[in-house]
Design an enzyme around this catalytic site. Structure first.
Site, mmCIF file in Angstrom:
data_model
loop_
_atom_site.group_PDB
_atom_site.id
_atom_site.type_symbol
_atom_site.label_atom_id
_atom_site.label_comp_id
_atom_site.label_asym_id
_atom_site.label_seq_id
_atom_site.Cartn_x
_atom_site.Cartn_y
_atom_site.Cartn_z
ATOM 1 C CB SER A 174 36.525 41.821 39.190
ATOM 2 O OG SER A 174 37.078 41.403 37.962
ATOM 3 C CG HIS A 202 34.617 41.556 43.340
ATOM 4 N ND1 HIS A 202 35.409 42.620 43.714
ATOM 5 C CD2 HIS A 202 35.346 40.860 42.433
ATOM 6 C CE1 HIS A 202 36.552 42.577 43.048
ATOM 7 N NE2 HIS A 202 36.535 41.521 42.261
ATOM 8 C CE LYS A 232 39.535 41.265 45.096
ATOM 9 N NZ LYS A 232 39.521 40.284 44.034
HETATM 10 C C1 PLP Z 1 40.668 39.575 43.357
HETATM 11 C C2 PLP Z 1 40.084 38.439 42.654
HETATM 12 C C3 PLP Z 1 40.672 37.175 42.722
HETATM 13 C C4 PLP Z 1 42.001 36.951 43.374
HETATM 14 O O1 PLP Z 1 41.913 36.973 44.759
HETATM 15 P P1 PLP Z 1 43.190 37.333 45.609
HETATM 16 O O2 PLP Z 1 42.891 36.808 46.963
HETATM 17 O O3 PLP Z 1 43.338 38.807 45.550
HETATM 18 O O4 PLP Z 1 44.346 36.628 44.964
HETATM 19 C C5 PLP Z 1 40.026 36.107 42.143
HETATM 20 N N1 PLP Z 1 38.860 36.289 41.489
HETATM 21 C C6 PLP Z 1 38.276 37.494 41.375
HETATM 22 C C7 PLP Z 1 36.974 37.622 40.641
HETATM 23 C C8 PLP Z 1 38.888 38.609 41.938
HETATM 24 O O5 PLP Z 1 38.337 39.808 41.802
#
Ligand code: PLP
Length: 377
Positions: A174, A202, A232
């Site tokens: 991330s 991602h 996302k």
């Molecule tokens: C954003 C993210 C999460 C968490 O997901 P949410 O739905 O925002 O709680 C988990 N793992 C990674 C790698 C992330 O970037």
């Protein structure tokens, strides 16, 4: 009570502050009555404010109300959830899927089901915070290997005498935007009889024609537990885990962050269905995204970390320097977040440039010019 601690964070350039968004997410956002070009969001495909998703939510609310009113096991599980789970499983070409309210909760719930006191988890050092938290909460033995270091992972796996072994990794990291070597990870998992948990927060919607990391590598295995998030690229909210029917059934039995929480509002499941249609039908979004990344690289390539995803980090070093550069960009009408420890290792504070299919080349040119003016890239 916390004055001193907060003052220390402030002095070290580590105090976080929130900005308030005065309208929808997008490449152009309103903050403090001013509009800015934003390079902050994870809305990679530009779907967060898409009319199809908005309509789906409205229709879903009319049909199913707003609140789910109960947990999934106590009649909070609606026909819309059911439909979304089927569609998600099919989309990532897995037998079954289970919706969670957020990716954070999915990671915590899944890892605790997979591993317990007598087991061991093996995590990349740069994994997302939720995976580290999940590893700790699982009570399993928690090993961390240097970022992408497959030799180090193999040494740890070969020495482990714990019961079940689970290798855990971000599919796309991330804060660095690089991609985990999934085929090699799977090979090691086969050799040492381990499970592979892939967090594709991602990658889902972006890689592999939108189907995520598994399609990107053309990989399929009963050893893989796949987790994708829906807040996302999908532009909605929530997350899902996909895999064998038995895995999904075990999660329904044992995953506390699934069992002991109110089901996600059903109208969101409707939005997820609309989002899946767009992810599949509008390949131009991914194509434009890739062209934007190429354009950015040809502008300030040398300064960027190597990344073939919409996450394009520009490492600055010290926290203060990253904050300064971010502030300077804001003066020029652009928001690019400075990412500092503990989110990233000390001395590697960076600007995390997130690209979205909703960006135009003109907006990107403005960023390239401002960065070139600010530093000799
Ligand atoms: C954003 C993210 C999460 C968490 O997901 P949410 O739905 O925002 O709680 C988990 N793992 C990674 C790698 C992330 O970037």
């Amino acid at each position: 009570m916390f004055k001193e601690e907060l003052a220390r964070l402030e002095r070290e350039g580590l105090r976080r502050k929130r900005r308030t968004l005065e309208g929808p997410q997008g490449s152009l956002v309103q903050v403090d009555g001013t509009s800015y070009v934003s390079f902050c969001s994870n809305d990679y495909l530009g779907l967060a404010n898409h009319p199809d998703l908005i309509e789906a939510v409205c229709l879903g609310a009319k049909q199913f109300g707003v609140g789910a009113g109960a947990s999934h096991l106590l009649l909070g599980h609606s026909a819309l959830h059911e439909q979304a789970e089927k569609a998600l499983a099919e989309f990532v070409r897995q037998p079954a899927a289970l919706l969670f309210s957020t990716g954070y909760m999915a990671n915590i719930g899944v890892l605790a089901m997979l591993a317990g006191r007598n087991d061991a988890v093996f995590c990349d050092k740069l994994n997302h915070a939720s995976l580290n938290e999940a590893a700790i909460l699982s009570r399993a033995r928690f090993h961390r290997y240097p970022h992408l270091d497959m030799d180090a992972l193999e040494v740890l796996l070969s020495r482990s005498v714990q019961g079940r072994k689970v290798v855990v990794t971000d599919a796309v990291f991330s804060m660095d935007g690089d991609i985990a070597p999934v085929p090699k990870l799977l090979e090691l998992c086969e050799k040492y009889d381990a499970i592979l948990l892939l967090d594709d927060a991602h990658g889902f919607g972006v890689l592999g024609d939108g189907r995520g990391i598994l399609a990107h590598f053309g990989i399929r295995s009963h050893r893989i537990v796949y987790m994708g998030t829906l807040g996302k690229a999908a532009g909605a909210s929530g997350a899902f885990v996909a895999g064998d029917e038995d895995l999904i059934d075990m999660l329904v039995q044992k995953s506390k962050s699934y069992v002991y929480t109110t089901a996600q509002p059903p109208m969101l499941a409707k939005a997820i269905l609309a989002s899946l249609n767009l992810i599949e039908a509008e390949a131009w979004r991914r194509k434009h995204l890739a062209e934007l990344a190429d354009h950015l690289k040809s502008g300030i390539g040398d300064a960027l970390m190597p990344s073939n995803t919409p996450i394009q980090p520009l490492v600055v070093g010290a926290s203060e320097a990253a904050l300064k550069l971010s502030a300077k960009l804001m003066e020029s009408g652009m928001i690019v977040p400075a990412i500092r420890p503990p989110t990233v290792p000390k001395g590697s504070s960076r600007l995390r440039i997130s690209l979205s299919a909703s960006h135009t080349f003109e907006q990107l040119d403005r960023l390239i010019k401002a960065l070139k003016d600010a530093a000799p890239y």
